[in-house]
Structure formats: structure tokens, C-alpha cells
Design a protein around this motif. Sequence first.
Motif, PDB file in Angstrom:
ATOM      1  N   LEU A   1      -5.141  -1.785   8.208  1.00 34.05           N
ATOM      2  CA  LEU A   1      -4.125  -1.960   7.171  1.00 34.05           C
ATOM      3  C   LEU A   1      -4.696  -1.695   5.772  1.00 34.05           C
ATOM      4  O   LEU A   1      -4.052  -1.092   4.920  1.00 34.05           O
ATOM      5  CB  LEU A   1      -3.589  -3.404   7.263  1.00 34.05           C
TER       6      LEU A   1
ATOM      7  N   LYS B   1      -1.089   0.196 -11.371  1.00 29.82           N
ATOM      8  CA  LYS B   1      -1.975   1.142 -10.685  1.00 29.82           C
ATOM      9  C   LYS B   1      -2.798   1.974 -11.676  1.00 29.82           C
ATOM     10  O   LYS B   1      -3.980   2.239 -11.440  1.00 29.82           O
ATOM     11  CB  LYS B   1      -1.132   2.038  -9.773  1.00 29.82           C
TER      12      LYS B   1
ATOM     13  N   PHE C   1      -0.677  -9.273  -1.225  1.00 30.53           N
ATOM     14  CA  PHE C   1       0.612  -8.870  -0.651  1.00 30.53           C
ATOM     15  C   PHE C   1       1.748  -9.119  -1.642  1.00 30.53           C
ATOM     16  O   PHE C   1       2.731  -8.383  -1.639  1.00 30.53           O
ATOM     17  CB  PHE C   1       0.859  -9.566   0.694  1.00 30.53           C
TER      18      PHE C   1
ATOM     19  N   SER D   1       1.540  -6.078  -3.687  1.00 27.49           N
ATOM     20  CA  SER D   1       2.032  -4.926  -2.951  1.00 27.49           C
ATOM     21  C   SER D   1       3.567  -4.890  -2.919  1.00 27.49           C
ATOM     22  O   SER D   1       4.188  -3.857  -3.157  1.00 27.49           O
ATOM     23  CB  SER D   1       1.457  -4.970  -1.529  1.00 27.49           C
TER      24      SER D   1
ATOM     25  N   GLU E   1       5.417  -2.077  -4.985  1.00 23.65           N
ATOM     26  CA  GLU E   1       5.781  -1.094  -3.960  1.00 23.65           C
ATOM     27  C   GLU E   1       4.640  -0.125  -3.666  1.00 23.65           C
ATOM     28  O   GLU E   1       4.861   1.039  -3.316  1.00 23.65           O
ATOM     29  CB  GLU E   1       7.071  -0.354  -4.344  1.00 23.65           C
ATOM     30  N   LEU E   2       3.413  -0.610  -3.813  1.00 22.04           N
ATOM     31  CA  LEU E   2       2.240   0.169  -3.396  1.00 22.04           C
ATOM     32  C   LEU E   2       1.711  -0.459  -2.118  1.00 22.04           C
ATOM     33  O   LEU E   2       1.798  -1.678  -1.942  1.00 22.04           O
ATOM     34  CB  LEU E   2       1.138   0.078  -4.456  1.00 22.04           C
ATOM     35  N   SER E   3       1.152   0.361  -1.224  1.00 22.34           N
ATOM     36  CA  SER E   3       0.557  -0.227  -0.026  1.00 22.34           C
ATOM     37  C   SER E   3      -0.746  -0.911  -0.415  1.00 22.34           C
ATOM     38  O   SER E   3      -1.350  -0.575  -1.442  1.00 22.34           O
ATOM     39  CB  SER E   3       0.273   0.867   1.009  1.00 22.34           C
ATOM     40  N   VAL E   4      -1.185  -1.878   0.394  1.00 22.11           N
ATOM     41  CA  VAL E   4      -2.453  -2.541   0.074  1.00 22.11           C
ATOM     42  C   VAL E   4      -3.597  -1.524   0.101  1.00 22.11           C
ATOM     43  O   VAL E   4      -4.560  -1.640  -0.657  1.00 22.11           O
ATOM     44  CB  VAL E   4      -2.745  -3.757   0.997  1.00 22.11           C
ATOM     45  N   LYS E   5      -3.473  -0.521   0.941  1.00 28.37           N
ATOM     46  CA  LYS E   5      -4.488   0.541   1.002  1.00 28.37           C
ATOM     47  C   LYS E   5      -4.592   1.254  -0.356  1.00 28.37           C
ATOM     48  O   LYS E   5      -5.687   1.473  -0.868  1.00 28.37           O
ATOM     49  CB  LYS E   5      -4.073   1.535   2.089  1.00 28.37           C
ATOM     50  N   GLU E   6      -3.447   1.596  -0.929  1.00 28.75           N
ATOM     51  CA  GLU E   6      -3.459   2.266  -2.242  1.00 28.75           C
ATOM     52  C   GLU E   6      -4.046   1.355  -3.319  1.00 28.75           C
ATOM     53  O   GLU E   6      -4.823   1.792  -4.170  1.00 28.75           O
ATOM     54  CB  GLU E   6      -2.024   2.655  -2.650  1.00 28.75           C
TER      55      GLU E   6
END
Length: 363
Positions: free
Chosen positions: A66, A169, A194, A197, A201-206
Motif C-alpha cells: 500500500l 503536495k 490516512f 490522504s 485525495e492523494l494516495s499514501v504512496k504518493e
Amino acid sequence: MKTLDTNRKYYFQKEKTMFKGIDLSSDTVTQPSLPMRKAMFDAVVGDEQKNEDPTTSELQEKASKLFGFDHAIFLPSATMANEIAIASLCNPGDALIAAENSHLFVAESGGPAVHAKVICRPIPTATGLFTQNQLENYHYWRRNIHSPVARLISVENTTNFGGGIPWPKDELNKIVRYAKEMNINLHMDGSRIFNASIQTELSVKEICDGFNMVTVCLSKGLGCPMGALLVFNKNDYDKVVHLKHLMGGAMRQSGIVAAAGIYALENNILRLKDDHENALFFVNNLSKFSSHIKVINSPPVTNIVLFDWISEKFSAEKFDEYCLEKKLRFSRIEKNRFRAVTHLDITKDDVIAADKIIHDILA
Ligand SMILES: *Cc1c(COP(=O)(O)O)cnc(C)c1O
């Protein structure tokens, strides 16, 4: 070396009974739900210290995928995850740069000094966010023999005592670029990643891209009874598992709690937006008390509300006392400052009831 002040009177020693009421003091107060307990009941377990607990391994694999890192390890707390990250990314005498109001500096009992023997360089900031420009003020350290080496930058996402703010970001990108250029390690205290996130609206990966290590707390908004994850890459594996064992973080049948973590990652992330909406709803209600209560982070963007008691009517201490008498709890984080945190055990009706209690206290 004497590191414990045994004469200190600890607050929790006085508080022996469990608080029952509307508890906005933290998102750690959630009770594990029935389906979460069912998942815990059904967990297949083994000896984690021998890498033989299948449920813990499953949680770790799920989390590493994830977050986009080689490894994730399951730990008893986010505090331990933070301390392992600092101690594995710094040498004694190195400088750790983080926000002055970061959990690392204000809420881990001096852990960075004890576990990693680092010198702490707090960056002045009310929100918990800081800029590349502020980091550049530390630049000169690396240029002469007198200065500690600036080794690690830690950012908190969202910022707890800064009001639950997610890092934008583009600001994160600037910090990452600067750290790479200066050869400084990067840690994210993503205890509430989370929430960040969901809000951005960014993924945790990003969000984690470019970081060496990230702490993730499972016992905050995700609603687990305990536990945290530290994610990192393979070069750091040996140091991290050594420190985990050294600090007493190696466990046995930890799958019982890891099962709650798996349940939470599968079920409790998207619902965090309800907590954000409830925090906003709470603040909108508070606006009618504006001669007594000043909201610091209005509008709140995630699940944390900071407000100052500015009333002439009675003191902040009294307000706290009256709220507790009426079964409403905040955490008082400064003389006149309160923190209210929404979470999965707080409904919209609870927020309405909280508003009514404040109204009654002021009437
Ligand atoms: C709660 C929190 C921690 C510590 O989490 P525990 O699991 O309670 O040890 C660390 N950092 C931040 C920002 C937190 O809010």
C-alpha cells in the motif's frame, strides 16, 4: 545514567476511572468495533519474534504494498516506530530537524535524546508545517567542523498540535528535493496519514514518495486497540529489526492485534471523511460562542479542532471542569487552548449534544 525522574507526579496516576461520555480528547479513545473484535477472535497466530505469525506477516505485506516500500513492520506503538526511525537514520550528535510542536519533540518523553542521542532542532511553526526557506537556515551547519550534522528531517502528516493539517503536495516535494540535494534523510510521522490522504485525495504512496521511512498509527482514527507500522526500504532492514528487538518491540502472538490492523485498513479508511465533516460541523456550531471561544484552525480540514478559551466569564480550567461534570471531554493542551478530535465513536448527534452542553455551561 539517570534518565527517569522518579519524583515526577504523573497525571494518569490520579485518573483511575474510565471516562464515559462524549470524548473528544483524542482519536485514540475509540473502542474496537464488534466486527474488528471478530477478526481478532478468528486470527491465526504464531510466534512473531520467529517471523511465524501469519496474521502479522499478512498485515506487513499489505502495508508495504500500500505504501510502496520494501518493508513494513508491525510495532506496539507509533512512538516506538518514530524512535526506531530516528535511531536508525541518525548517529549520536546528529541534528534532527522537525516542527517545534511535533509529537517527536513534545510528546515522546525525550525519546530522541535517549534512544538516538540526537540534538533536536525545532523549527518555529504554529501549524506544524514549515518551508524550504526555514530549512535553509540550517544549511550552514554542514559547512564547518563546529556544527552538528543535519541528518534527518521529520515531517508530521497531518500535524497533530498544529491542527490536523495535511502537508500540501508541492510543499512536500520542495522538502524532498531539498533533502536529497543536501543528503539529509527524511522521515514522516504519518500517524494520521490516512486523514491526510482522504483530505488531499492523494494516495499514501504518493504522499510518502521520496521518504526513507514513514510511521503509521493504527490506534488513532483507524480504531485499532493498539499498534503501528513503520515502513522503510531494504537498506535499512537490519538496523530497524535490531532496534525493534533492542527496544523490546519484538512480540509473540501479535496476530491477535495485527488482525485488527488488517480489518482497519480494509474498512476504516474511507469513513475518515465523516470525522472531517463532524469536525467542521462542530466548528460551525461553535461560532455562536465567539465571545468565549476562538477557533484557531477555522475551518478545520481534518479531524482536529484547536480552540482558545477567551471568555471573561470564568477560567479555562473551570470550563474544562464544567465540561467534565457534564460528560464532555476535550484535551487541554495549553493554559487556554483545547484540542477536540473527532473519531469513529463520535456521531453527528454527539457533536450536537456537545454543542448543547457548551451552551448550557455558558447560560
Ligand atoms: C499519537 C501520535 C503518536 C504516537 O502514537 P502512539 O501509537 O500512541 O505511540 C506519534 N505521532 C503523532 C503525530 C501522534 O499523533
